[in-house]
Design an enzyme around this catalytic site. Structure first.
Site, PDB file in Angstrom:
ATOM      1  CG  ASP A  79      -1.894  -1.121   1.226  1.00  0.00           C
ATOM      2  OD1 ASP A  79      -2.140  -1.673   0.144  1.00  0.00           O
ATOM      3  OD2 ASP A  79      -2.411  -1.450   2.308  1.00  0.00           O
TER       4      ASP A  79
HETATM    5  N1  URA Z   1      -1.342  -5.853   3.813  1.00  0.00           N
HETATM    6  C1  URA Z   1      -1.784  -4.573   3.804  1.00  0.00           C
HETATM    7  O1  URA Z   1      -2.831  -4.263   4.363  1.00  0.00           O
HETATM    8  N2  URA Z   1      -1.034  -3.654   3.195  1.00  0.00           N
HETATM    9  C2  URA Z   1       0.139  -3.927   2.605  1.00  0.00           C
HETATM   10  O2  URA Z   1       0.790  -3.031   2.065  1.00  0.00           O
HETATM   11  C3  URA Z   1       0.585  -5.254   2.617  1.00  0.00           C
HETATM   12  C4  URA Z   1      -0.164  -6.211   3.227  1.00  0.00           C
END
Ligand code: URA
Length: 210
Positions: A79
């Site tokens: 993310d």
């Molecule tokens: N899970 C998430 O919520 N975000 C990420 O970036 C990776 C795994």
């Protein structure tokens, strides 16, 4: 006059070479052709896991300009506000295999939660929680203290860890990936920095993708 191919100076801007068999030397240094590029990046906050984006900077923009024509892309997604280890490559088949759910390549994340993760929450997270019509596969959750710990997944659903914490009425405050398959976080890499994978790391990844 700085470039030679098989010992002869190349004086044309258009010149075809056989990258495997020709000996190409630039300013005294031999160029070794590599079909694929493999970089490991310490992803900073605020970058999206994409090759282009209209609104935000992308992880690919952190690689040096000479990779522009090599079409590297992030192997998997983090993310925008997740940090840490990210593989960038132009090896599509390997990337595809590393991300295939059936291969169960593990990814370990360090997390900080807003509220305490109780032992009951920890066990629920490990066994699998409903993240909106999908029950997560068994995983490992090791707590360092009531709010911080490590979670190791063998799958990668969109926003998975955020949604898992939400399923136990909690919220992620900080998330950082520390391992991806056989690759582990490199302490020497500052945020936003990258390095080439070693031949050994490439071989181990290829092994994990078998
Ligand atoms: N899970 C998430 O919520 N975000 C990420 O970036 C990776 C795994």
């Amino acid at each position: 006059g700085l470039i030679t191919v098989n010992g002869k100076v190349v004086d044309k801007s258009q010149f075809s070479v056989d990258p495997i068999n020709d000996k190409i030397v630039v300013d005294g240094e031999e160029l070794v052709y590599k079909k694929y590029a493999y970089l490991v990046l310490n992803k900073p906050k605020g970058y999206v896991s994409a090759t282009t984006d209209g609104a935000y900077p992308t992880v690919v923009e952190l690689a040096p300009i000479e990779f522009n024509h090599r079409e590297i892309f992030p192997c998997g997604r983090l993310d925008k506000n997740t940090l840490g280890l990210m593989l960038l490559t132009n090896n599509g088949p390997l990337s595809h295999k590393l991300l295939a759910p059936k291969r169960h390549v593990s990814k370990k994340y360090y997390f900080k939660a807003e509220d305490n993760v109780t032992e009951c929450d920890r066990v629920r997270l490990e066994s699998g929680v409903d993240i909106g019509g999908y029950v997560t596969a068994p995983c490992t959750v090791e707590m360092i203290n009531p709010k911080e710990g490590y979670i190791t997944l063998t799958e990668g659903k969109y926003h998975q860890i955020k949604l898992m914490l939400k399923a136990v009425c909690n919220k992620i405050e900080y998330l950082e990936r520390v391992t991806f398959g056989t690759l582990t976080h490199d302490e020497s890499l500052e945020r936003g920095q990258w390095r080439y994978l070693t031949e050994e790391e490439i071989a181990l990844l290829a092994e994990a993708a078998k």
